[in-house]
Design a protein around this motif. Structure first.
Motif: not given
Length: 333
Positions: A58-80
């Motif tokens: 799983t990859f985790y991506i940070s957002s400065v503007h939306e103040r959150k962390i997003i996860s990504y997997t090739a199977k499930n795509g993105t989710t907060d």
């Protein structure tokens, strides 16, 4: 993470890049070894940091503007991944501790973070998440001392100790494994604007990127700071992300165009640089790349953070062309 270093690009240039990508997002000249790993559907995030969990892929991506962390997997795509109730500030650097099943992040208040207030501006903390429960464990704030702070990136030791750089007040902070308090670890006359950092394999040396000076090396046992780039003719200023890989450092330079991903080869027995190799330069989708993560023999990095979508007061720039946040990957070996 250098919101006060943001360089505004011509709208026409940005529009051209967006149009090129929209027409054919994978068709670029062969001179660019980086390819698209994945993209996020949500725009306007200011994507800054990226971490990777090898256990769940799983990859985790940070957002400065939306103040959150997003996860990504090739199977499930993105989710907060994080929740609004976590009350994070703008999210910057991320690191996964796969052994302890933790996700660490730098949380900092600044105008580009949605809902930022003058009262919170300049506050910063480390945030720890339990990867099993997907819940915030706690935050570890840097004590308020009347100075502006911004923890922008971090690295982890094998024992779980966290080192983090403050890019507004030039300090390295440390949260020792098991401790509940973030403490100042080191400042130095060479420090100007601290960015990425990485530990050597033997964890005797902490390499630190200073946006103005270049590459520094800290001997942890003595806290002695050495400027490695001062003896180089190659310009090593403007390094943001910094990562250790097989006796070398992978670095992202984004202070000026052309933006580059480089490998800095280190001497085996002394604190010195032996060679600088360009891995990627001037990729068509690269509009202020920021941070990355080494996964196996590849380097994944955020190509278009889109800091320029907001001004220094945190207001959206009119008619800024929306772009999908793009993560590029380049082979290392």
């Amino acid at each position: 993470m250098r919101y006060y270093f943001i360089h505004f690009c011509l709208i026409a240039q940005l529009a051209f890049t967006a149009l090129l990508h929209a027409q054919n997002p994978t068709s670029y000249p062969n001179k660019h070894p980086s390819t698209i790993a994945f993209q996020l559907p949500e725009t306007g995030l200011i994507t800054e940091g990226i971490g990777y969990d090898p256990i769940t892929q799983t990859f985790y991506i940070s957002s400065v503007h939306e103040r959150k962390i997003i996860s990504y997997t090739a199977k499930n795509g993105t989710t907060d991944f994080s929740r609004p109730a976590d009350s994070l500030w703008g999210m910057f650097g991320l690191k996964v501790d796969p052994t302890r099943r933790l996700l660490w992040g730098c949380s900092s208040a600044l105008p580009q973070a949605k809902g930022n207030t003058p009262a919170s501006d300049g506050h910063t903390a480390l945030a720890a998440y339990d990867l099993k429960t997907r819940r915030l464990i706690t935050t570890y704030p840097v004590p308020v001392d009347g100075k502006p702070h911004l923890l922008g990136d971090l690295t982890l030791s094998k024992t779980g100790t966290v080192y983090s750089t403050d890019s507004r007040s030039p300090w390295i902070y440390r949260l020792e494994a098991g401790s509940k308090v973030v403490t100042p670890f080191l400042t130095d006359s060479l420090f100007r604007s601290l960015q990425g950092l990485a530990l050597s394999d033997d964890e005797k040396t902490l390499y630190v990127a200073d946006y103005r000076r270049g590459l520094l090396a800290v001997t942890l046992s003595t806290k002695q700071v050495t400027c490695l780039s001062c003896a180089q003719t190659t310009d090593l200023s403007g390094i943001d992300g910094l990562y250790y890989d097989q006796n070398s450092l992978i670095a992202i330079q984004n202070r000026k165009k052309p933006y580059r991903v480089i490998r800095i080869q280190l001497a085996k027995t002394t604190s010195a640089i032996t060679k600088v190799e360009i891995l990627e330069t001037d990729h068509p989708l690269s509009s202020e790349p920021t941070l990355g993560v080494v996964v196996d023999k590849q380097f994944y990095y955020i190509a278009n953070s889109q800091w320029d979508a907001f001004d220094d007061a945190g207001k959206p720039v009119p008619n800024f062309p929306a772009q999908k946040p793009t993560i590029l990957v380049v082979p290392l070996h």
